[in-house]
Design an enzyme around this catalytic site. Structure first.
Site, mmCIF file in Angstrom:
data_model
loop_
_atom_site.group_PDB
_atom_site.id
_atom_site.type_symbol
_atom_site.label_atom_id
_atom_site.label_comp_id
_atom_site.label_asym_id
_atom_site.label_seq_id
_atom_site.Cartn_x
_atom_site.Cartn_y
_atom_site.Cartn_z
ATOM 1 C CE LYS A 1 -4.293 -1.514 0.275
ATOM 2 N NZ LYS A 1 -5.442 -0.963 -0.429
ATOM 3 C CB SER B 1 -9.288 -2.771 7.062
ATOM 4 O OG SER B 1 -8.517 -3.120 5.935
HETATM 5 C C1 PLP Z 1 -2.261 -6.857 2.694
HETATM 6 C C2 PLP Z 1 -3.292 -6.513 1.669
HETATM 7 N N1 PLP Z 1 -3.450 -7.312 0.615
HETATM 8 C C3 PLP Z 1 -4.361 -7.081 -0.338
HETATM 9 C C4 PLP Z 1 -5.195 -5.981 -0.270
HETATM 10 C C5 PLP Z 1 -6.180 -5.757 -1.366
HETATM 11 O O1 PLP Z 1 -5.869 -4.636 -2.131
HETATM 12 P P1 PLP Z 1 -6.936 -3.971 -3.101
HETATM 13 O O2 PLP Z 1 -8.001 -3.342 -2.240
HETATM 14 O O3 PLP Z 1 -6.136 -2.980 -3.847
HETATM 15 O O4 PLP Z 1 -7.510 -5.066 -3.926
HETATM 16 C C6 PLP Z 1 -5.090 -5.111 0.815
HETATM 17 C C7 PLP Z 1 -5.979 -3.979 0.928
HETATM 18 O O5 PLP Z 1 -6.057 -3.324 1.948
HETATM 19 C C8 PLP Z 1 -4.096 -5.365 1.800
HETATM 20 O O6 PLP Z 1 -3.919 -4.553 2.851
#
Ligand code: PLP
Length: 381
Positions: A102, A127
């Protein structure tokens, strides 16, 4: 490429070309953008297309380099290769600054604000991982940051956000509560810029830098497995790889029950509007969003492989154990999603059907409480 996916790729090329010609030069970095006024409905505003392009991904990569971010490592494991039946390249985004991918999108979004907008600060709802990432990116630029967090968020993630300097505000765990609380906080800060965790072209472009690194490091790739929640990561990676390695299949991995495969088959972003506001029932706390956002959907619906791999909580727990014992890595449940998928019978079928020999998997995050980690790796099948 299958005929259906080639057709999708062609459609996206047309749509994307229009965006390139209409909005930005391929060779010049876009000027910093003024903050968009935040609306409570920002996450659901309808978008006809996604104006993000490979040139936006390259700009994001330059911005990341400017703050000292380096490409994340690619981990290999003989055990994983032998069990999955192909060469697996595990892109270690849990080793990214703030513990997840992120940081890429947040850094690009904050760097893209003009000075006057940035001075008012930034706000998001998250979150956990996007919040920590935005806090770090804001601190890097010396601007204030407020993160609205559902009450159900693990303590380690809240601590992580505070450590990077965010002011944390708790809210109820629904999409509408998150949006409304963030809108109120942005107004209270005098019009702070809202940075959506996934429904934002700058965030997508930042996440797309993962695709850029994969294309540069692994020219032999046949496919990449990407965990999906709101779709920012999978959308960004799909745009980057479509431009640089159009033959690579981008395969989404979801927690069981999300139904993205049906959405893609029916070309329908939201299948059940009444249920869309709730959260998925999965131990993967970072990826409980039910539907893709309109912006990532514009790219994902046209570029993703029609096959979506679904994994359940037991598969995720088993993959977390394997990450610990075979890879020597601590990953959160969402971070174990693609490893779980690589080891599943559904992947074996896909691998044989499409003769996949070199497959990357995004290990997307590693932020987890010690107690929760022990609980997950001790229980399960
Ligand atoms: C560790 C992790 N993996 C995957 C995702 C999914 O990302 P996206 O919302 O861009 O699909 C998130 C989203 O918060 C995340 O924090």
């Amino acid at each position: 490429l299958s005929q259906a996916s080639a057709q999708r790729h062609r459609r996206y090329f047309l749509l994307n070309n229009k965006a390139v010609n209409g909005n930005e030069s391929l060779s010049r970095a876009p000027a910093p953008t003024a903050a968009r006024p935040f609306q409570a409905s920002a996450g659901e505003r309808p978008r006809a297309d996604c104006s993000m392009t490979i040139s936006s991904v390259r700009v994001a990569a330059e911005r990341l380099r400017a703050v000292g971010a380096r490409p994340t490592p690619v981990l290999r494991s003989d055990w994983v290769d032998a069990t999955a039946g192909c060469a697996c390249y595990l892109k270690a985004e849990h080793l990214q600054r703030t513990g997840s991918f992120k940081y890429r999108g947040a850094t690009n979004a904050v760097a893209g604000l003009d000075a006057a907008s940035a001075a008012l600060g930034v706000v998001c709802h998250s979150s956990g991982n996007h919040g920590a990432a935005l806090a770090a990116a804001a601190a890097e630029r010396g601007v204030p940051c407020c993160v609205v967090v559902p009450r159900t968020t693990p303590g380690a993630k809240i601590d992580n956000m505070r450590r990077y300097g965010a002011r944390v505000v708790l809210c109820e765990p629904t999409q509408s509560a998150r949006s409304e609380t963030a809108a109120a906080e942005a107004a209270a800060m005098g019009g702070a810029a809202f940075v959506h965790p996934y429904d934002d072209a700058a965030v997508l472009a930042g996440q797309g830098t993962i695709g850029l690194e994969l294309a540069e490091e692994l020219p032999q790739l046949d496919a990449v497995l990407v965990p999906v929640s709101g779709g920012g990561m999978v959308g960004g990676i799909a745009v980057a790889l479509h431009a640089l390695r159009p033959g690579v299949r981008v395969i989404a991995v979801e927690p069981k029950g999300k139904g993205l495969g049906r959405c893609l088959a029916l070309s329908q972003r939201v299948l059940d509007p009444e249920a869309a506001n709730g959260a998925l029932d999965t131990i993967a706390d970072a990826i409980r969003t039910k539907c893709l956002g309109p912006t990532p959907w514009a790219a994902a619906s046209q570029l993703l492989d029609p096959a979506v791999l679904s994994v359940d909580d037991d598969q995720i727990r088993a993959a977390m154990r394997i990450a610990l014992l075979e890879l020597k890595q601590v990953v959160e449940p969402a971070g174990a999603l693609t490893l779980a998928a690589l080891l599943s019978p559904a992947f074996k079928q896909l691998r044989e059907e499409h003769q996949l020999r070199h497959v990357a998997a995004i290990v997307c995050g590693g932020n987890i409480d010690l107690e929760t980690l022990f609980l997950h790796v001790r229980t399960g099948p």
